[in-house]
Scaffold this active site. Structure first.
Site, PDB file in Angstrom:
ATOM      1  N   GLU A   1      -2.891  -0.031  -4.110  1.00 54.26           N
ATOM      2  CA  GLU A   1      -2.644  -1.280  -3.387  1.00 54.26           C
ATOM      3  C   GLU A   1      -2.549  -2.444  -4.368  1.00 54.26           C
ATOM      4  O   GLU A   1      -3.264  -2.486  -5.360  1.00 54.26           O
ATOM      5  CB  GLU A   1      -3.806  -1.578  -2.432  1.00 54.26           C
ATOM      6  CG  GLU A   1      -3.964  -0.588  -1.310  1.00 54.26           C
ATOM      7  CD  GLU A   1      -5.206  -0.879  -0.481  1.00 54.26           C
ATOM      8  OE1 GLU A   1      -5.371  -2.023  -0.028  1.00 54.26           O
ATOM      9  OE2 GLU A   1      -6.010   0.043  -0.301  1.00 54.26           O
TER      10      GLU A   1
ATOM     11  N   ASP B   1       0.873  -1.180   0.000  1.00 56.85           N
ATOM     12  CA  ASP B   1       0.000   0.000   0.000  1.00 56.85           C
ATOM     13  C   ASP B   1       0.906   1.225   0.000  1.00 56.85           C
ATOM     14  O   ASP B   1       1.738   1.388   0.896  1.00 56.85           O
ATOM     15  CB  ASP B   1      -0.874  -0.039   1.272  1.00 56.85           C
ATOM     16  CG  ASP B   1      -1.884   1.116   1.334  1.00 56.85           C
ATOM     17  OD1 ASP B   1      -1.683   2.132   0.647  1.00 56.85           O
ATOM     18  OD2 ASP B   1      -2.860   0.988   2.086  1.00 56.85           O
TER      19      ASP B   1
HETATM   20  N1  DCP Z   1      -8.681   8.593  -1.861  1.00 58.43           N
HETATM   21  C1  DCP Z   1      -9.745   9.337  -2.334  1.00 58.43           C
HETATM   22  N2  DCP Z   1     -10.909   9.432  -1.614  1.00 58.43           N
HETATM   23  C2  DCP Z   1     -11.015   8.813  -0.433  1.00 58.43           C
HETATM   24  C3  DCP Z   1      -9.951   8.029   0.068  1.00 58.43           C
HETATM   25  C4  DCP Z   1      -8.785   7.935  -0.685  1.00 58.43           C
HETATM   26  O1  DCP Z   1      -9.659   9.938  -3.405  1.00 58.43           O
HETATM   27  N3  DCP Z   1     -12.144   8.908   0.259  1.00 58.43           N
HETATM   28  C5  DCP Z   1      -7.450   8.530  -2.655  1.00 58.43           C
HETATM   29  C6  DCP Z   1      -6.375   9.433  -2.087  1.00 58.43           C
HETATM   30  C7  DCP Z   1      -5.340   8.517  -1.530  1.00 58.43           C
HETATM   31  C8  DCP Z   1      -5.551   7.246  -2.318  1.00 58.43           C
HETATM   32  O2  DCP Z   1      -6.930   7.211  -2.649  1.00 58.43           O
HETATM   33  O3  DCP Z   1      -4.030   9.047  -1.705  1.00 58.43           O
HETATM   34  C9  DCP Z   1      -5.165   5.994  -1.554  1.00 58.43           C
HETATM   35  O4  DCP Z   1      -5.946   5.846  -0.365  1.00 58.43           O
HETATM   36  P1  DCP Z   1      -5.321   5.316   0.977  1.00 58.43           P
HETATM   37  O5  DCP Z   1      -6.461   5.050   1.902  1.00 58.43           O
HETATM   38  O6  DCP Z   1      -4.343   4.217   0.731  1.00 58.43           O
HETATM   39  O7  DCP Z   1      -4.567   6.570   1.585  1.00 58.43           O
HETATM   40  P2  DCP Z   1      -3.136   7.124   1.272  1.00 58.43           P
HETATM   41  O8  DCP Z   1      -2.356   6.273   0.343  1.00 58.43           O
HETATM   42  O9  DCP Z   1      -3.295   8.538   0.848  1.00 58.43           O
HETATM   43  O10 DCP Z   1      -2.471   7.151   2.723  1.00 58.43           O
HETATM   44  P3  DCP Z   1      -1.810   5.963   3.535  1.00 58.43           P
HETATM   45  O11 DCP Z   1      -0.382   6.354   3.713  1.00 58.43           O
HETATM   46  O12 DCP Z   1      -2.543   5.989   4.846  1.00 58.43           O
HETATM   47  O13 DCP Z   1      -2.014   4.688   2.790  1.00 58.43           O
HETATM   48 MG    MG Z   2      -2.059   4.208   0.645  1.00 65.69          MG
END
Ligand code: DCP
Ligand code: MG
Length: 409
Positions: free
Chosen positions: A147, A54
């Site tokens: 992921e 991830d």
């Molecule tokens: N995303 C989105 N809307 C949401 C949740 C996520 O557009 N409600 C997008 C932005 C994130 C991406 O999906 O960058 C991946 O989601 P993750 O939950 O894996 O979050 P991140 O990768 O940003 O952070 P982490 O370091 O916690 O994995």
């Molecule tokens: Mg992420």
């Protein structure tokens, strides 16, 4: 659709009618690796080694790669009024993913915001990430944009064969072990997981050196557990789950909805039976569950609650459809809606052009937003794309003039 926030359960965890052969039983006739005289049967639920990867603060990371000046500063990515993600500098200042922009700014006034409504560069990086993993093994399954599951069972077996049995005691484990449990290098499953952690570290090193990406990895004996364990230490770290830690990991989930594969609707039905925690689900008599949910779903989710998941890593291949969406919240007239649809279509056509394949069908889906602030009533209409229009895709002619008279609405 990307980011639609559905309650749909991910495909990789849906019960398979009639039972799927899965990788365990496909491998059942294969090699049976042994270590120190002990055997891990190829049909055993502990036979596989799966990595879940991830990416860290994905959209924010891509923004920082594109514009290195943003590094080291608290950064949020904004879509409409929501900050969909933020980097770890912002998180250290108390900003959380999916906060409203207003609240995020209150928490961290120096927060830099970039607009993330155009997903093009995130998608491109996402496919580069998957393609890089596929250089190691074809057994890579995409799960969302940032992921992937990778089945590294065979890579681990090959490496173990290359090691002399006597040298197993020298294998070291890379990263953390869930609950800090002791690794027993006389235990064949521990040896395989330790070797898996080495492979996971290599995958992460390649992601960083080739694409500049950091991320977290979970190494376990199935997809469900690898996903659940991968975020234990964030960012840019990895964690192995030994079989002895499985129960603790499952019990650490205070709500059934935290089990991937149990969505909102199922959780609601479980709540009517008084079941909210994973422990409640584990100990509920099967007959009661089956009466409420039917035997297939009941058995499936009860297995999930114990951390059991024999679903195979299914290589994703190219996407079967391309889609784009908008909430149309800013539109208040038909003309504005038409303009927005044209923008969405232009962006989709660009992506189709880059993809190079010819599309067959176009589908329009709408969801209404109720006054009670809930999306409901998804409706779709689709029709074949006329061949003369298909011919023109890829010619650079943007005036496709798709006539939709043969689409009923
Ligand atoms: N995303 C989105 N809307 C949401 C949740 C996520 O557009 N409600 C997008 C932005 C994130 C991406 O999906 O960058 C991946 O989601 P993750 O939950 O894996 O979050 P991140 O990768 O940003 O952070 P982490 O370091 O916690 O994995
Ligand atoms: Mg992420």
């Amino acid at each position: 659709m990307e980011g639609s926030g559905d309650d749909e359960e991910p495909d990789w965890l849906l019960p398979e009618p009639g039972g799927s052969p899965g990788r365990d039983s496909l491998a059942a006739g294969g090699r049976v690796p042994s270590c120190h005289g002990k055997v891990v049967s190829a049909g055993s639920s502990l036979h596989r080694i799966i990595v879940h990867l991830d990416l860290d603060c994905f959209y924010a990371q891509v923004e920082m790669i594109c514009n290195p000046e943003l590094r080291g500063r608290p950064l949020g990515v904004q879509q409409k009024y929501l900050m969909v993600t933020c980097n770890y500098e912002a998180r250290n200042a108390g900003v959380k993913k999916c906060m409203s922009v207003k609240e995020a700014k209150e928490k961290c006034p120096e927060l830099v915001l970039v607009n993330g409504e155009d997903l093009t560069k995130y998608r491109e990086m996402s496919y580069k990430f998957t393609a890089l993993l596929e250089e190691f093994t074809p057994l890579v399954e995409r799960l969302g944009l940032d992921e992937n599951f990778v089945d590294i069972t065979e890579m681990v077996e090959i490496r173990l064969e290359q090691w002399k049995k006597d040298a197993f005691s020298k294998i070291s484990l890379s990263g953390h072990v869930y609950n800090n449990q002791t690794v027993d290098l006389h235990d064949p499953v521990h040896i395989r997981l330790a070797m898996g952690s080495q492979v996971a570290a290599e995958l992460r090193a390649a992601m960083h050196s080739r694409l500049g990406l950091t991320g977290c990895a979970g190494v376990a004996t199935n997809k469900l557990l690898s996903k659940l364990v991968s975020g234990t230490f964030k960012p840019n770290q990895q964690t192995v789950l030994l079989p002895e830690g499985r129960q603790d990991l499952m019990n650490s989930l205070d709500n059934v909805m935290k089990v991937p594969g149990i969505g909102y609707k199922t959780a609601k039905r479980l709540a009517t039976l008084g079941l909210t925690t994973v422990r409640d689900l584990q100990t509920c008599p099967a007959a009661i569950l089956e009466r409420e949910l039917g035997s297939s779903v009941a058995q499936h989710i009860q297995k999930l609650s114990w951390g059991e998941d024999d679903s195979p890593v299914s290589p994703s291949g190219l996407p079967q459809s391309l889609s784009d969406e908008d909430s149309f919240r800013k539109c208040s007239s038909e003309a504005e809606v038409k303009k927005k649809i044209e923008e969405l279509l232009a962006s989709l056509l660009d992506r189709l052009y880059k993809d190079g394949r010819k599309p067959h069908t176009i589908r329009l889906t709408i969801r209404q937003f109720s006054p009670t602030n809930k999306w409901f009533n998804r409706e779709s209409r689709q029709c074949p794309i006329p061949s003369h229009v298909v011919q023109r895709i890829g010619t650079g002619n943007r005036r496709y003039g798709c006539r939709t008279s043969n689409c009923r609405r």
